[in-house]
Design a protein around this motif. Structure first.
Motif, PDB file in Angstrom:
ATOM      1  N   GLY A 167       0.808  -1.220   0.000  1.00 11.21           N
ATOM      2  CA  GLY A 167       0.000   0.000   0.000  1.00 11.21           C
ATOM      3  C   GLY A 167       0.834   1.260   0.000  1.00 11.21           C
ATOM      4  O   GLY A 167       0.392   2.304  -0.501  1.00 11.21           O
ATOM      5  N   ILE A 168       2.031   1.214   0.534  1.00 13.14           N
ATOM      6  CA  ILE A 168       2.916   2.380   0.541  1.00 13.14           C
ATOM      7  C   ILE A 168       3.993   2.249  -0.546  1.00 13.14           C
ATOM      8  O   ILE A 168       5.032   2.918  -0.475  1.00 13.14           O
ATOM      9  CB  ILE A 168       3.575   2.556   1.917  1.00 13.14           C
ATOM     10  N   ASN A 169       3.743   1.337  -1.529  1.00 12.80           N
ATOM     11  CA  ASN A 169       4.651   1.126  -2.660  1.00 12.80           C
ATOM     12  C   ASN A 169       6.032   0.642  -2.224  1.00 12.80           C
ATOM     13  O   ASN A 169       7.045   0.903  -2.887  1.00 12.80           O
ATOM     14  CB  ASN A 169       4.803   2.408  -3.485  1.00 12.80           C
ATOM     15  N   GLY A 170       6.041  -0.089  -1.118  1.00  8.30           N
ATOM     16  CA  GLY A 170       7.318  -0.637  -0.663  1.00  8.30           C
ATOM     17  C   GLY A 170       7.858  -1.702  -1.580  1.00  8.30           C
ATOM     18  O   GLY A 170       9.084  -1.846  -1.728  1.00  8.30           O
ATOM     19  N   ASP A 171       6.950  -2.465  -2.225  1.00  6.75           N
ATOM     20  CA  ASP A 171       7.414  -3.509  -3.133  1.00  6.75           C
ATOM     21  C   ASP A 171       8.127  -2.909  -4.345  1.00  6.75           C
ATOM     22  O   ASP A 171       9.092  -3.482  -4.868  1.00  6.75           O
ATOM     23  CB  ASP A 171       6.244  -4.374  -3.576  1.00  6.75           C
ATOM     24  N   ILE A 172       7.654  -1.734  -4.801  1.00  9.54           N
ATOM     25  CA  ILE A 172       8.309  -1.070  -5.931  1.00  9.54           C
ATOM     26  C   ILE A 172       9.707  -0.606  -5.537  1.00  9.54           C
ATOM     27  O   ILE A 172      10.670  -0.720  -6.305  1.00  9.54           O
ATOM     28  CB  ILE A 172       7.450   0.112  -6.429  1.00  9.54           C
ATOM     29  N   TRP A 173       9.824  -0.084  -4.314  1.00  7.88           N
ATOM     30  CA  TRP A 173      11.130   0.357  -3.822  1.00  7.88           C
ATOM     31  C   TRP A 173      12.106  -0.805  -3.746  1.00  7.88           C
ATOM     32  O   TRP A 173      13.264  -0.708  -4.171  1.00  7.88           O
ATOM     33  CB  TRP A 173      10.962   1.009  -2.452  1.00  7.88           C
ATOM     34  N   VAL A 174      11.658  -1.954  -3.203  1.00  7.54           N
ATOM     35  CA  VAL A 174      12.519  -3.132  -3.112  1.00  7.54           C
ATOM     36  C   VAL A 174      12.879  -3.642  -4.502  1.00  7.54           C
ATOM     37  O   VAL A 174      14.025  -4.031  -4.769  1.00  7.54           O
ATOM     38  CB  VAL A 174      11.816  -4.236  -2.290  1.00  7.54           C
ATOM     39  N   GLU A 175      11.900  -3.625  -5.416  1.00  2.68           N
ATOM     40  CA  GLU A 175      12.145  -4.096  -6.776  1.00  2.68           C
ATOM     41  C   GLU A 175      13.209  -3.258  -7.467  1.00  2.68           C
ATOM     42  O   GLU A 175      14.146  -3.804  -8.081  1.00  2.68           O
ATOM     43  CB  GLU A 175      10.838  -4.068  -7.562  1.00  2.68           C
TER      44      GLU A 175
END
Length: 343
Positions: A167-175
């Protein structure tokens, strides 16, 4: 700690160790397994090699157990006490392992059904040894229910964390972070392996599988890494979480069965030292090293996992044609096998 030297060698009343009887029993059981499996495979010719090995071992263990039981109940005295003791101590636990893993391995049962078969096998072993009681059954059921509830709450918590993180776009940051790791694909695999190994010290298999894997899978897919091979690599790495100090499940299992206080050996009458938690932790190090070597082997030799691709059928795109079925209904749409048909 090892047993005292006096308890390591078994000697019967006649002063014999009984090794010859044990060797003869092993050879006869191996011969029965060979001829029995040969007769079975004559009518089942499409059995893979790995399943053949499991079936041969199953027949071998069953033959040895049957001969030992006949010798004991009919009082034939053809086997030495050592041979009987080895059979009755080793074969039942191996049969229990086969009920859980062997049935899954040869495709007879699913993982859930394999667990149920293992529970039934444990009940049969307890009844046969005269150790079954309603109190123990209730205790086992309560422990299983408690552990199942813990696992469910872990899954719920990991799902909530994953949704909040996305929800806080953490997966995009990790990616984006992992996509720009120096070294490209090799650097990504090394970083992921080290990160999973380090997190296994504090998280068990469930948290790693439901929190870490969903973050790493999309990155591996974008890099063109075979996802099946990547999943096996992560699974082998996450196996170390079972033996990692200080929270490894296997370490707690050993702690529950190892003696916490000094005890007197029933055979020699000597006082045996207790097993400390530090000794269990140090004893897990060789197994952790074995797991690390296995991870390195999977990294260095991907063909150990991706060998299935060599047997996959190949299709030449130039030989694929499309045809239209002539069967149509009154409404103008295909009523039969209308559509694209591969020829």
């Amino acid at each position: 700690p090892a047993l005292p030297p006096e308890a390591r060698g078994f000697v019967d009343a006649r002063g014999h160790r009984g090794l010859r009887s044990l060797v003869v029993l092993t050879l006869i059981a191996a011969a029965v397994a060979y001829w029995g499996s040969d007769y079975y495979f004559r009518s089942h010719t499409d059995v893979p090699v790995d399943e053949r090995v499991v079936i041969v071992l199953l027949i071998w263990g069953a033959a040895a157990l049957a001969m030992a039981m006949v010798n004991r109940f009919l009082r034939l005295k053809l086997l030495s006490p050592l041979a009987e003791r080895v059979v009755f101590v080793m074969i039942p636990p191996l049969a229990l392992i086969f009920l859980v893993l062997g049935t899954i391995f040869i495709g007879v049962a699913t993982p859930t059904e394999g667990g149920a078969m293992g529970a039934i096998g444990a009940l049969i072993m307890a009844v046969s040894r005269g150790r079954f009681s309603m109190k123990q059954l209730r205790q086992a059921m309560e422990s299983t229910a408690r552990l199942s509830c813990f696992v469910v709450f872990i899954l719920v918590g990991s799902t909530i964390f994953s949704l909040s993180f996305r929800g806080i776009n953490g997966d995009i940051w990790v990616e984006q972070l992992l996509l720009h790791v120096p070294g490209g694909e090799i650097g990504f695999l090394i970083v992921v392996s080290l990160m999973t190994f380090f997190l296994a010290f504090f998280l068990d298999f469930f948290e790693l599988a439901f929190i870490i894997v969903p973050l790493l899978g999309p990155v591996a897919d974008k890099m063109g890494i075979d996802l099946i091979w990547f999943g096996v690599l992560l699974a082998v790495n996450m196996q170390t979480s079972f033996v990692h100090p200080p929270f490894g499940f296997a370490l707690f299992y050993l702690r529950s069965v190892a003696p916490k206080e000094d005890y007197r050996d029933r055979v020699t009458g000597k006082l045996i030292a207790k097993v400390t938690t530090a000794q269990i932790y140090w004893g897990s190090i060789p197994f952790i090293i074995i797991q690390i070597l296995m991870v390195a082997a999977v990294l260095a030799f991907p063909g150990m996992v991706t060998h299935y691709k060599s047997d996959a059928p190949t299709v030449d795109p130039a030989s694929v044609t499309f045809g239209q079925d002539s069967a149509y209904g009154q409404d103008g749409y295909g009523a039969g096998d209308a559509g694209a048909a591969f020829q």
